[in-house]
Design a protein around this motif. Sequence first.
Motif, PDB file in Angstrom:
ATOM      1  N   MET A  70       0.822  -1.207   0.000  1.00  0.00           N
ATOM      2  CA  MET A  70       0.000   0.000   0.000  1.00  0.00           C
ATOM      3  C   MET A  70       0.856   1.257   0.000  1.00  0.00           C
ATOM      4  O   MET A  70       0.423   2.270  -0.481  1.00  0.00           O
ATOM      5  N   GLY A  71       2.054   1.147   0.595  1.00  0.00           N
ATOM      6  CA  GLY A  71       2.900   2.334   0.613  1.00  0.00           C
ATOM      7  C   GLY A  71       4.063   2.208   1.562  1.00  0.00           C
ATOM      8  O   GLY A  71       4.284   1.161   2.193  1.00  0.00           O
ATOM      9  N   TYR A 105      10.202   6.743   7.360  1.00  0.00           N
ATOM     10  CA  TYR A 105      11.156   5.919   8.103  1.00  0.00           C
ATOM     11  C   TYR A 105      11.584   4.684   7.314  1.00  0.00           C
ATOM     12  O   TYR A 105      12.441   3.938   7.745  1.00  0.00           O
ATOM     13  N   GLY A 106      10.941   4.430   6.186  1.00  0.00           N
ATOM     14  CA  GLY A 106      11.247   3.244   5.396  1.00  0.00           C
ATOM     15  C   GLY A 106      10.383   2.045   5.743  1.00  0.00           C
ATOM     16  O   GLY A 106      10.597   0.953   5.221  1.00  0.00           O
ATOM     17  N   ASN A 107       9.391   2.226   6.628  1.00  0.00           N
ATOM     18  CA  ASN A 107       8.460   1.144   6.953  1.00  0.00           C
ATOM     19  C   ASN A 107       7.538   0.919   5.759  1.00  0.00           C
ATOM     20  O   ASN A 107       7.112   1.869   5.103  1.00  0.00           O
ATOM     21  N   ARG A 108       7.208  -0.334   5.492  1.00  0.00           N
ATOM     22  CA  ARG A 108       6.333  -0.677   4.369  1.00  0.00           C
ATOM     23  C   ARG A 108       5.002  -1.209   4.899  1.00  0.00           C
ATOM     24  O   ARG A 108       4.975  -1.980   5.859  1.00  0.00           O
ATOM     25  N   TYR A 109       3.906  -0.817   4.260  1.00  0.00           N
ATOM     26  CA  TYR A 109       2.561  -1.139   4.717  1.00  0.00           C
ATOM     27  C   TYR A 109       1.841  -1.980   3.679  1.00  0.00           C
ATOM     28  O   TYR A 109       1.949  -1.733   2.482  1.00  0.00           O
ATOM     29  N   PHE A 110       1.076  -2.960   4.183  1.00  0.00           N
ATOM     30  CA  PHE A 110       0.410  -3.918   3.310  1.00  0.00           C
ATOM     31  C   PHE A 110      -1.024  -4.131   3.748  1.00  0.00           C
ATOM     32  O   PHE A 110      -1.381  -3.929   4.908  1.00  0.00           O
ATOM     33  N   GLU A 111      -1.847  -4.580   2.786  1.00  0.00           N
ATOM     34  CA  GLU A 111      -3.227  -4.960   3.061  1.00  0.00           C
ATOM     35  C   GLU A 111      -3.511  -6.237   2.277  1.00  0.00           C
ATOM     36  O   GLU A 111      -3.098  -6.374   1.120  1.00  0.00           O
ATOM     37  N   SER A 166      -9.300 -13.237   7.685  1.00  0.00           N
ATOM     38  CA  SER A 166      -9.603 -12.251   8.715  1.00  0.00           C
ATOM     39  C   SER A 166     -10.389 -12.881   9.860  1.00  0.00           C
ATOM     40  O   SER A 166     -11.159 -13.802   9.669  1.00  0.00           O
ATOM     41  N   TYR A 167     -10.185 -12.378  11.061  1.00  0.00           N
ATOM     42  CA  TYR A 167     -10.975 -12.816  12.208  1.00  0.00           C
ATOM     43  C   TYR A 167     -12.178 -11.912  12.436  1.00  0.00           C
ATOM     44  O   TYR A 167     -13.017 -12.163  13.294  1.00  0.00           O
ATOM     45  N   ASP A 168     -12.256 -10.821  11.686  1.00  0.00           N
ATOM     46  CA  ASP A 168     -13.436  -9.959  11.692  1.00  0.00           C
ATOM     47  C   ASP A 168     -13.736  -9.586  10.237  1.00  0.00           C
ATOM     48  O   ASP A 168     -13.228 -10.202   9.325  1.00  0.00           O
ATOM     49  N   ARG A 169     -14.506  -8.601   9.991  1.00  0.00           N
ATOM     50  CA  ARG A 169     -14.927  -8.293   8.628  1.00  0.00           C
ATOM     51  C   ARG A 169     -13.886  -7.513   7.826  1.00  0.00           C
ATOM     52  O   ARG A 169     -14.068  -7.272   6.645  1.00  0.00           O
ATOM     53  N   HIS A 170     -12.804  -7.095   8.461  1.00  0.00           N
ATOM     54  CA  HIS A 170     -11.798  -6.269   7.805  1.00  0.00           C
ATOM     55  C   HIS A 170     -10.708  -7.101   7.126  1.00  0.00           C
ATOM     56  O   HIS A 170     -10.381  -8.193   7.573  1.00  0.00           O
ATOM     57  N   LYS A 171     -10.159  -6.526   6.082  1.00  0.00           N
ATOM     58  CA  LYS A 171      -8.963  -7.111   5.486  1.00  0.00           C
ATOM     59  C   LYS A 171      -7.796  -6.871   6.446  1.00  0.00           C
ATOM     60  O   LYS A 171      -7.748  -5.836   7.117  1.00  0.00           O
ATOM     61  N   ARG A 172      -6.894  -7.832   6.503  1.00  0.00           N
ATOM     62  CA  ARG A 172      -5.730  -7.673   7.373  1.00  0.00           C
ATOM     63  C   ARG A 172      -4.824  -6.565   6.854  1.00  0.00           C
ATOM     64  O   ARG A 172      -4.611  -6.440   5.659  1.00  0.00           O
ATOM     65  N   GLY A 203      -3.388   5.475  11.863  1.00  0.00           N
ATOM     66  CA  GLY A 203      -4.830   5.577  11.656  1.00  0.00           C
ATOM     67  C   GLY A 203      -5.327   4.598  10.615  1.00  0.00           C
ATOM     68  O   GLY A 203      -6.395   4.007  10.758  1.00  0.00           O
ATOM     69  N   TRP A 204      -4.551   4.420   9.553  1.00  0.00           N
ATOM     70  CA  TRP A 204      -4.929   3.461   8.518  1.00  0.00           C
ATOM     71  C   TRP A 204      -4.831   2.033   9.029  1.00  0.00           C
ATOM     72  O   TRP A 204      -5.718   1.214   8.797  1.00  0.00           O
ATOM     73  N   LEU A 205      -3.758   1.704   9.756  1.00  0.00           N
ATOM     74  CA  LEU A 205      -3.587   0.341  10.275  1.00  0.00           C
ATOM     75  C   LEU A 205      -4.705  -0.056  11.224  1.00  0.00           C
ATOM     76  O   LEU A 205      -5.123  -1.209  11.268  1.00  0.00           O
ATOM     77  N   HIS A 206      -5.212   0.911  12.000  1.00  0.00           N
ATOM     78  CA  HIS A 206      -6.247   0.627  12.998  1.00  0.00           C
ATOM     79  C   HIS A 206      -7.658   0.915  12.488  1.00  0.00           C
ATOM     80  O   HIS A 206      -8.587   1.028  13.272  1.00  0.00           O
ATOM     81  N   TYR A 207      -7.818   1.075  11.175  1.00  0.00           N
ATOM     82  CA  TYR A 207      -9.112   1.276  10.528  1.00  0.00           C
ATOM     83  C   TYR A 207      -9.817   2.553  10.951  1.00  0.00           C
ATOM     84  O   TYR A 207     -11.026   2.674  10.846  1.00  0.00           O
TER      85      TYR A 207
END
Length: 105
Positions: A1-2, A6-12, A19-25, A45-49
């Motif tokens: 996703m981006g 800091y060079g951290n990479r984010y994924f979905e 998933s254990y709930d209705r959200h994509k991991r 904010g994005w990671l925690h929906y």
Amino acid sequence: MGQDGYGNRYFEARDNSDSYDRHKRRWVIYNGYAEASKVPAEWSGWLHYTLDEPPTRAPLKRREWEKDTLPNLTGTVHAWRPQGSLTRGGERPAATSDYQAWSPE
């Protein structure tokens, strides 16, 4: 996703089949050691929906009074050590005249 500054990479995940709930991991792969305080507010904010879109698609407005996110430096050589702490030699300045020692009556 981006990627953040800091060079951290984010994924979905592509779907919510694992998933254990209705959200994509959503997850982060840290650049260096894993420390949650290294995640900027907009990505957190994005990671925690809290935010639906990642900051790469819908960046947050920065106010002039907002400061950059700083990682937690506790336990590192860059940690703040106040005057008088054992890591700075343990020498405290003498008490000023506004201090009166308590003594039991």
